[in-house]
Design a protein around this motif. Structure first.
Motif, PDB file in Angstrom:
ATOM      1  N   ALA A   1       0.677  -0.949   0.001  1.00 48.73           N
ATOM      2  CA  ALA A   1      -0.067   0.117  -0.037  1.00 48.73           C
ATOM      3  C   ALA A   1       0.815   1.295   0.034  1.00 48.73           C
ATOM      4  N   GLY A   2       0.302   2.297  -0.082  1.00 51.58           N
ATOM      5  CA  GLY A   2       0.989   3.576  -0.278  1.00 51.58           C
ATOM      6  C   GLY A   2       0.097   4.723   0.393  1.00 51.58           C
ATOM      7  N   ALA A   3       0.600   5.789   0.902  1.00 54.25           N
ATOM      8  CA  ALA A   3       0.048   6.831   1.096  1.00 54.25           C
ATOM      9  C   ALA A   3       0.717   8.078   0.493  1.00 54.25           C
ATOM     10  N   SER A   4       0.179   8.996  -0.269  1.00 53.48           N
ATOM     11  CA  SER A   4       0.829   9.995  -0.949  1.00 53.48           C
ATOM     12  C   SER A   4       0.230  11.358  -0.346  1.00 53.48           C
ATOM     13  N   TYR A   5       0.906  12.224   0.314  1.00 50.32           N
ATOM     14  CA  TYR A   5       0.591  13.764   0.931  1.00 50.32           C
ATOM     15  C   TYR A   5       1.068  14.544  -0.348  1.00 50.32           C
ATOM     16  N   TYR A   6      -0.011  15.385  -1.035  1.00 51.01           N
ATOM     17  CA  TYR A   6       0.073  16.104  -1.920  1.00 51.01           C
ATOM     18  C   TYR A   6       1.276  15.944  -3.126  1.00 51.01           C
ATOM     19  N   GLY A   7       1.153  14.550  -3.207  1.00 45.77           N
ATOM     20  CA  GLY A   7       2.228  14.295  -4.442  1.00 45.77           C
ATOM     21  C   GLY A   7       1.953  14.419  -5.884  1.00 45.77           C
ATOM     22  N   ILE A   8       2.852  14.361  -6.662  1.00 47.20           N
ATOM     23  CA  ILE A   8       2.802  14.414  -8.301  1.00 47.20           C
ATOM     24  C   ILE A   8       2.452  13.195  -8.960  1.00 47.20           C
ATOM     25  N   SER A   9       1.424  13.258  -9.580  1.00 49.68           N
ATOM     26  CA  SER A   9       0.945  12.094 -10.422  1.00 49.68           C
ATOM     27  C   SER A   9       1.138  12.290 -11.867  1.00 49.68           C
ATOM     28  N   ASP A  10       1.222  13.443 -12.484  1.00 47.20           N
ATOM     29  CA  ASP A  10       1.097  14.024 -13.747  1.00 47.20           C
ATOM     30  C   ASP A  10       2.671  14.992 -13.946  1.00 47.20           C
ATOM     31  N   LEU A  11       3.728  14.619 -14.403  1.00 42.12           N
ATOM     32  CA  LEU A  11       4.842  15.402 -14.610  1.00 42.12           C
ATOM     33  C   LEU A  11       4.746  16.469 -15.624  1.00 42.12           C
ATOM     34  N   GLU A  12       3.925  16.070 -16.699  1.00 38.79           N
ATOM     35  CA  GLU A  12       3.725  16.977 -17.842  1.00 38.79           C
ATOM     36  C   GLU A  12       2.784  18.249 -17.319  1.00 38.79           C
ATOM     37  N   VAL A  13       1.556  17.678 -16.901  1.00 41.86           N
ATOM     38  CA  VAL A  13       0.822  18.886 -16.042  1.00 41.86           C
ATOM     39  C   VAL A  13       1.500  19.810 -15.109  1.00 41.86           C
ATOM     40  N   LEU A  14       2.487  19.239 -14.320  1.00 44.68           N
ATOM     41  CA  LEU A  14       3.273  19.924 -13.520  1.00 44.68           C
ATOM     42  C   LEU A  14       4.083  20.988 -14.027  1.00 44.68           C
ATOM     43  N   THR A  15       4.548  20.800 -15.107  1.00 41.79           N
ATOM     44  CA  THR A  15       5.442  22.059 -15.863  1.00 41.79           C
ATOM     45  C   THR A  15       4.587  23.276 -16.192  1.00 41.79           C
ATOM     46  N   GLN A  16       3.112  22.881 -16.391  1.00 42.32           N
ATOM     47  CA  GLN A  16       2.554  24.075 -16.846  1.00 42.32           C
ATOM     48  C   GLN A  16       1.438  24.772 -15.602  1.00 42.32           C
ATOM     49  N   GLY A  17       1.775  24.391 -14.216  1.00 40.49           N
ATOM     50  CA  GLY A  17       0.803  24.724 -13.295  1.00 40.49           C
ATOM     51  C   GLY A  17       1.530  24.809 -11.907  1.00 40.49           C
TER      52      GLY A  17
END
Length: 667
Positions: free
Chosen positions: A545-561
C-alpha cells in the motif's frame, strides 16, 4: 521490571495520539538576536496555521510579541522565508493574509502587551487589487538611508484564470521607513534574489542571485555593489568563481570581510574574501576545507548556519553522515584555520545568531525535538537547553512512558554499485513486544524536495508509527542533501529512476537482514516523496500500500501549473520540456495506472500552489475506474503541507487505519 505484553505488530496501544504529535512547537525558525535575548517565528498554541513573532530572554522567559490579529508568514516562493526583522525596539513583520509589512514598537523589557494597546503601522500598501500580490521576505534595515531592504515577489501581472509563472517578478527593493510604499527596485536582472546583507559601514550591499533553470542548490551568483547618492546600486560585480557552483548565505564580519558558503569542492564549505580582494578581483579563499555540508538546501530564505564573531573567529554548523555538529573556527598564528568541536550529536542545527558572548541557535537531537539553545562561548560548554514546550507531557515524559525508537544510520549498495543511505527505526514501545515468530511491518518514508534529507533528530510523527509496532526506514536516496554536490546532483536527470532504485534496495537490505516482514511493506511521502510513492507502486511489487501527501502524479501537467520557484526544476530532474515530453509521460504515475494494483491513499490541500489538487484528483478518478482501492481526502484551506490541527490529526489517523486494513494487521 514489568513483563511486556505480546501483541501483533502495528496494533500496539500508544499515548502518542495523532493530536499530541501534531500539537507541538518544534517548528522554531528564523532566530534573530536582540539586546535581551532572541526573537523567532513559532506557532500559536501549537497550531501551525497560526504563527507569531516570539521573544525568549537569555533566562528562558518566553513572550509573544505580535498581536493575535496577525499571522506572521511570507509567501515568497510559496515556501516563504524570514518574515520579520528587529532593530532596537522596533519590529517589522509580514502578515499572511495581505502579505503587507507592518511596523510595531516594542517595550524595551519585551514584556507582553495587550492587543488592545499594541499599535501597528502599515508600511506597504494594501488595496483590494494588491492584496497578497506583493510579497516580501528577507528583511534588513539600512540606517544610513532610513529604509528597509528586502526581497519582493510581484504577482500583479498574473492572470488568476490562466497562471503563467513567467509573470511573477522577483526583485530586490528598498522601502522608506517613514513613507512606506510598495518598494523602489534596487536590482531586477535575474529571476531570483535573496540574502541581502550590508557591510558594517552601510556603504556596500551583497546579495545572492540565480536564474532558471537553476535552483539555489545548483548554480548561483553572489553580487556586490555600492550605493550612489540617491541610494541606488552602482559598481555591481560578482564573486570570482573557479567553476559554477551554489553560493549561499553571504555575510560580512565587523571588518568588512565577506564570508559565504559554496560547493566548489563538492561540499558546501565556508569561504572568505578579504577587504582588499573585495576592492579588486573578489577572489575567495577556503576557510576550512572539510568533506561536510555547512548548510542545507535553500528552500526557505533567511537561514544562517554560521556567524562571524568579534574576535575574528567563526561559529559554524555542519553535517557529516546525517549528524550535525557545531564548530568554532579560529585563525592561528601559523596562518591556518583550526576548528574546535563545540557540540555534536545533533540531527539538525540552524539559525545561528547573537553576539560574541551569547549565541543562540535552533537544534534537535535524537531524543529532543527542535529547541532554542543558548551557547556562552566563554564557558565553551552548552548550558541547559531553553526548550519551548506546548504539550501536556514533555518529550522526556513521553520517552519514559512509551519509549522512543533510536535511528541506526545505514549505508547500502544500490543499482550500478552506487551507495545510498537511510535511517532505520525498529518498533519500540515500553509496554509491548511483537508476537513470537513474527516480524514487524515496514513503513518506507520518502522525504520531499527531492533534494531534502531524512534527519536523525526526534520526530514525534515518526515515533507515532514505531510506538505502534511499525518499523520505519527513512531513506536518503541519491539526490538527497547532506552528502555533497555530486550525490545531490546524481538524480539529474534521473528522477523517477535512481530514487526508486534506492528505495527498493533499502527495503531489500532490511528484508535480507531479517528485520521486517517482506509481505507487509508500505510506502509514504509528501510532495516529491508523494510522487515516489505513486511511482514505486507502479514499478515494484514490494509494496502492499502507499500514502501520498500532495504528491505529483502527472509530470507534464506540473510543468504548466506549478509556481515560479520550481517551474523549471523538472528541466534538471528529468529534462527540458517539451523536448523530453516522452520521458515525462513514461515516468508519470498517471500514465502507468495499469501497473498500480496496491491500495493508495491520497491526501491533498485544495489551496496548494506547488502541487495543485488536479494532480490527486486526476489519478484518483483513473484508478477508481480501474477498480483499484484508492481513497482521496481533500482539505479546504490547506496548501502545500497541512497546517490546521484538525486536518493533521485526520490525515494521520486515516493513514493508520488504512495501513492496518491494507496489511490485515491484528492484535
Amino acid at each position: 521490571m514489568t513483563e511486556k505484553l505480546k501483541q501483533g505488530y502495528g496494533c500496539w496501544a500508544s499515548p502518542l495520539s495523532a493530536q499530541s504529535v501534531s500539537l507541538d512547537s518544534g517548528d522554531i525558525n528564523f532566530l534573530r538576536a536582540d539586546s535581551s535575548g532572541v526573537c523567532f517565528i513559532n506557532s500559536v498554541d501549537g497550531e501551525k496555521d497560526k504563527q507569531a513573532v516570539w521573544h525568549m530572554s537569555s533566562k528562558g522567559e518566553l513572550n509573544r510579541l505580535t498581536p493575535k490579529r496577525f499571522n506572521v508568514r511570507s509567501r515568497v516562493h510559496e515556501y516563504g522565508g524570514v518574515p520579520f526583522c528587529v532593530d532596537g525596539n522596533t519590529l517589522w513583520f509580514c502578515n499572511l493574509s495581505d502579505q503587507a509589512i507592518y511596523k510595531q514598537d516594542l517595550p524595551s523589557d519585551r514584556l507582553p502587551q495587550s492587543d488592545a494597546v499594541t499599535e501597528t503601522k502599515q508600511l506597504t500598501p494594501v488595496q483590494p487589487a494588491l492584496a497578497a500580490k506583493l510579497r516580501y521576505a528577507d528583511f534588513l534595515i539600512d540606517h544610513r538611508l532610513n529604509r528597509l531592504i528586502c526581497v519582493r515577489e510581484d504577482h500583479r501581472l498574473v492572470d488568476p484564470s490562466d497562471f503563467d509563472a513567467n509573470c511573477v517578478v522577483n526583485n530586490l527593493v528598498s522601502i522608506n521607513l517613514e513613507s512606506g510604499g510598495e518598494g523602489q527596485i534596487l536590482y531586477a536582472d535575474s529571476d531570483f534574489v535573496s540574502s541581502p546583507r550590508l557591510s558594517p559601514d552601510g556603504k556596500t550591499l551583497v546579495w545572492q542571485t540565480w536564474s532558471h533553470p537553476n535552483m539555489p542548490w545548483d548554480n548561483t551568483e553572489i553580487r556586490i555593489a555600492n550605493f550612489d547618492d540617491q541610494g541606488n546600486l552602482t559598481n555591481i560585480k560578482q564573486i570570482q568563481q573557479p567553476k559554477p557552483g551554489s553560493l549561499i548565505q553571504p555575510l560580512f564580519d565587523k571588518w568588512g570581510q565577506l564570508y559565504f558558503i559554496a560547493d566548489w569542492s563538492d561540499w558546501w564549505n565556508l569561504y572568505r574574501i578579504s577587504t582588499k580582494e573585495l576592492e579588486t578581483t573578489c577572489k575567495a579563499e577556503a576557510v576550512y576545507p572539510l568533506p561536510a555540508d555547512f548548510a542545507p538546501p535553500q528552500w526557505l530564505l533567511g537561514h544562517r548556519n554560521y556567524i562571524p564573531l568579534d574576535d575574528g573567529s567563526i561559529l559554524a554548523s555542519f553535517t557529516q553522515n546525517s549528524q550535525w555538529q557545531l564548530g568554532l573556527l579560529r585563525y592561528s598564528s601559523s596562518g591556518t584555520w583550526k576548528m574546535q568541536n563545540i557540540a555534536d550529536g545533533y540531527g539538525q542545527i540552524e539559525n545561528l545568531c547573537g553576539s560574541n558572548e551569547t549565541i543562540f541557535f535552533s537544534a534537535a537531537t535524537a531524543t529532543q525535538e527542535n529547541a532554542i539553545h543558548c551557547l556562552r562561548l566563554e564557558e565553551k560548554t552548552l548550558p541547559a537547553d531553553m526548550t519551548i514546550k506546548r504539550m501536556s507531557l514533555s518529550e522526556d515524559s513521553y520517552a519514559e512512558i512509551c519509549g522512543f525508537s533510536s535511528a541506526t544510520t545505514i549505508c547500502f549498495k544500490t543499482a550500478n554499485n552506487e551507495l545510498a543511505y537511510g535511517n532505520y527505526y525498529p518498533p519500540r514501545n515500553s509496554l509491548y513486544t511483537g508476537l513470537a515468530d513474527s516480524l514487524p511491518p515496514l513503513i518506507v518514508s520518502v522525504h520531499g524536495g527531492p533534494t531534502s534529507s531524512a534527519k536523525t533528530s526526534l520526530n514525534l510523527k515518526l515515533q507515532y508509527w514505531t510506538n505502534r509496532g511499525f518499523a520505519v526506514i527513512d531513506v536518503n536516496h541519491r539526490g538527497s542533501s547532506g552528502f555533497g554536490r555530486e550525490f545531490r546532483q546524481s538524480l539529474y536527470p534521473n528522477w523517477g529512476l535512481f530514487d526508486l532504485q534506492d528505495i527498493e534496495f533499502a527495503v531489500r537490505h532490511l528484508i535480507l537482514e531479517g528485520l521486517v516482514d517482506p509481505e507487509k511493506v508500505v510506502i509514504r511521502g509528501g510532495s516529491a516523496g508523494g510522487y515516489s510513492v505513486m511511482a514505486a507502486l507502479s514499478e515494484s511489487d514490494l509494496f502492499a500500500a502507499g500514502a501520498s501527501y500532495y504528491g505529483i502524479s502527472d509530470l507534464e501537467v506540473l510543468t504548466q501549473g506549478t509556481h515560479k520557484f520550481e517551474s523549471r526544476y523538472l528541466d534538471q530532474l528529468i529534462g527540458p520540456y517539451p523536448e523530453a515530453r516522452d520521458i515525462y509521460i513514461s515516468r508519470s504515475p498517471i500514465y502507468n495506472i495499469d501497473k498500480i494494483n496496491a491500495p493508495l491513499l491520497l491526501l491533498q490541500g485544495l489551496e496548494d500552489k506547488v502541487v495543485p489538487p488536479d494532480q490527486a484528483e486526476g489519478i484518483s478518478k483513473k484508478l477508481k475506474s480501474n477498480g483499484v482501492d484508492v481513497r482521496y481526502i481533500a482539505f479546504e484551506g490547506e496548501g502545500h503541507g497541512f497546517r490546521q490541527l484538525q486536518n493533521q490529526v485526520l490525515a494521520l489517523e486515516t493513514e493508520l487505519s488504512f495501513y492496518q486494513e491494507a496489511l490485515r494487521l491484528k492484535p
